[in-house]
Design a protein around this motif. Structure first.
Motif, short mmCIF file in Angstrom:
data_model
loop_
_atom_site.label_atom_id
_atom_site.label_comp_id
_atom_site.label_asym_id
_atom_site.label_seq_id
_atom_site.Cartn_x
_atom_site.Cartn_y
_atom_site.Cartn_z
N PRO A 91 -5.01 -7.51 14.23
CA PRO A 91 -4.42 -6.49 13.36
C PRO A 91 -3.55 -7.13 12.29
CG PRO A 91 -4.31 -5.80 15.65
CD PRO A 91 -4.79 -7.22 15.67
N GLY A 92 -3.80 -6.81 11.04
CA GLY A 92 -3.09 -7.42 9.93
C GLY A 92 -3.71 -8.72 9.45
N GLN A 93 -4.76 -9.18 10.10
CA GLN A 93 -5.45 -10.41 9.70
C GLN A 93 -6.94 -10.15 9.57
OE1 GLN A 93 -4.44 -13.73 12.24
NE2 GLN A 93 -2.28 -13.17 12.32
N GLU A 94 -7.27 -9.07 8.86
CA GLU A 94 -8.67 -8.72 8.66
C GLU A 94 -9.31 -9.62 7.60
OE1 GLU A 94 -6.19 -6.51 8.40
OE2 GLU A 94 -6.42 -5.21 10.17
N VAL A 95 -10.63 -9.64 7.61
CA VAL A 95 -11.42 -10.43 6.67
C VAL A 95 -12.39 -9.50 5.94
CG1 VAL A 95 -13.12 -12.30 6.41
CG2 VAL A 95 -11.24 -12.52 8.07
N ILE A 96 -12.54 -9.71 4.63
CA ILE A 96 -13.55 -9.01 3.84
C ILE A 96 -14.68 -10.00 3.58
CG2 ILE A 96 -14.02 -7.69 1.76
CD1 ILE A 96 -11.89 -6.46 3.62
N ALA A 97 -15.90 -9.63 3.94
CA ALA A 97 -17.04 -10.56 3.84
C ALA A 97 -18.18 -9.92 3.06
CB ALA A 97 -17.52 -10.97 5.23
N ALA A 167 -18.23 -15.36 -0.57
CA ALA A 167 -18.72 -15.14 0.79
C ALA A 167 -17.72 -14.33 1.60
CB ALA A 167 -18.98 -16.48 1.48
N ALA A 168 -16.43 -14.63 1.47
CA ALA A 168 -15.41 -13.91 2.24
C ALA A 168 -14.05 -14.16 1.63
CB ALA A 168 -15.43 -14.36 3.71
N MET A 169 -13.10 -13.29 2.00
CA MET A 169 -11.72 -13.45 1.53
C MET A 169 -10.78 -12.79 2.53
SD MET A 169 -11.44 -10.66 -1.56
CE MET A 169 -11.43 -8.88 -1.19
N SER A 170 -9.55 -13.21 2.52
CA SER A 170 -8.54 -12.52 3.31
C SER A 170 -8.39 -11.10 2.80
CB SER A 170 -7.19 -13.25 3.20
OG SER A 170 -7.30 -14.61 3.56
N ALA A 171 -8.09 -10.17 3.71
CA ALA A 171 -7.92 -8.77 3.29
C ALA A 171 -6.71 -8.60 2.38
CB ALA A 171 -7.79 -7.88 4.52
N SER A 172 -5.83 -9.58 2.32
CA SER A 172 -4.66 -9.51 1.44
C SER A 172 -5.02 -9.74 -0.02
CB SER A 172 -3.61 -10.55 1.88
OG SER A 172 -4.17 -11.85 1.89
N CYS A 173 -6.21 -10.27 -0.28
CA CYS A 173 -6.65 -10.49 -1.66
C CYS A 173 -7.10 -9.18 -2.29
CB CYS A 173 -7.81 -11.49 -1.70
SG CYS A 173 -7.37 -13.19 -1.27
N GLN A 174 -7.03 -9.13 -3.60
CA GLN A 174 -7.54 -8.01 -4.37
C GLN A 174 -8.80 -8.46 -5.11
OE1 GLN A 174 -6.08 -4.88 -4.27
NE2 GLN A 174 -4.76 -5.79 -2.71
N GLY A 200 -4.91 -13.41 -5.54
CA GLY A 200 -4.16 -13.68 -4.33
C GLY A 200 -2.93 -12.81 -4.21
N PRO A 201 -2.25 -12.91 -3.05
CA PRO A 201 -2.31 -14.05 -2.12
C PRO A 201 -3.41 -13.91 -1.08
CG PRO A 201 -0.64 -12.50 -1.40
CD PRO A 201 -1.19 -11.94 -2.68
N GLY A 202 -3.91 -15.06 -0.66
CA GLY A 202 -4.90 -15.08 0.41
C GLY A 202 -5.83 -16.26 0.30
N HIS A 203 -6.78 -16.31 1.20
CA HIS A 203 -7.74 -17.40 1.30
C HIS A 203 -9.11 -16.87 0.91
CE1 HIS A 203 -8.50 -21.50 2.81
NE2 HIS A 203 -9.69 -21.05 3.18
#
Length: 228
Positions: A91-97, A167-174, A200-203
């Protein structure tokens, strides 16, 4: 559950399960398994959640494999030359792929649809419009096309990506889709009409061989039948 990703550019993840442990995957994703792995086909959620998964590029039903009467082994191979990446979601560390990235996961991982907020630009932006939100609590294996380059984006830092390479990004990214500026650039530049902009912020995880672009490149060398 223990796992190991093998196979180089043609990867497979091999999972070792303790008795009673389970894995979820789409139909057709299982490559091989020990004889004591039991299988059950499930919808894994209410109608709204199931349809969200379908919109995200996944199938209507999932298969649940469970180790019975002792330890079990099950393997999931990638459907395309590339990479299998492992993510621990909380929770709070979701991934968008990217759409159809999901390969397999532990039972408490959920896949739902993620739509870009700017719908008008999204419809014209191609592959990046519909993506997958990976949430819940557990381990998930995602398929990515080609090799992977990773970047950490600071708050407000942007990366401009040709559509399909994300391919993917942290859910914190826009994320949003922007039109290429300038009529000459749009129609003579050869880079398409739209780019994906991640803030960002995010990976972020960028792939070097998007399946859609690979398919278009190959199609040019496939002869068409005459007289059809």
């Amino acid at each position: 559950m223990r796992y190991e990703v093998e196979g180089g550019s043609f990867p497979v993840v091999i999972c070792e399960l303790e008795a009673g442990e389970s894995m979820l995957c789409e139909g057709g994703s299982m490559s091989w398994m020990s004889s004591n792995m039991g299988m059950e086909t499930i919808s894994n959620g209410k109608a709204g959640k199931v349809m969200g998964r379908v919109l995200a590029g996944e199938k209507l039903f999932l298969n649940r494999y469970t180790a019975e009467k002792g330890q079990g082994k099950i393997a999931f191979a990638s459907s395309f030359p590339g990479s299998i990446r492992v993510f621990e979601v909380r929770p709070g560390q979701e991934v968008i792929a990217q759409k159809s990235a999901y390969l397999a996961s532990t039972p408490d991982v959920e896949v739902s649809v993620f739509l870009q907020k700017r719908l008008g630009a999204g419809f014209f932006g191609g592959e990046g419009f519909v993506m997958q939100r990976i949430s819940g609590n557990g381990t998930v294996f995602l398929e990515m096309d080609g090799s992977i380059e990773e970047y950490d984006l600071a708050s407000g830092e942007k990366m401009v990506v040709d559509t399909g390479y994300l391919a993917a990004m942290s859910a914190s990214c826009q994320i949003e889709v922007e039109a290429v500026k300038g009529m000459k650039n749009k129609f003579l530049g050869g880079e398409g009409l739209f780019n994906t902009v991640i803030t960002g912020p995010g990976h972020i995880w960028l792939q070097t061989m998007p399946l859609s672009k690979m398919a278009r490149a190959i199609s040019r060398f496939i002869p068409t039948k005459s007289g059809d």
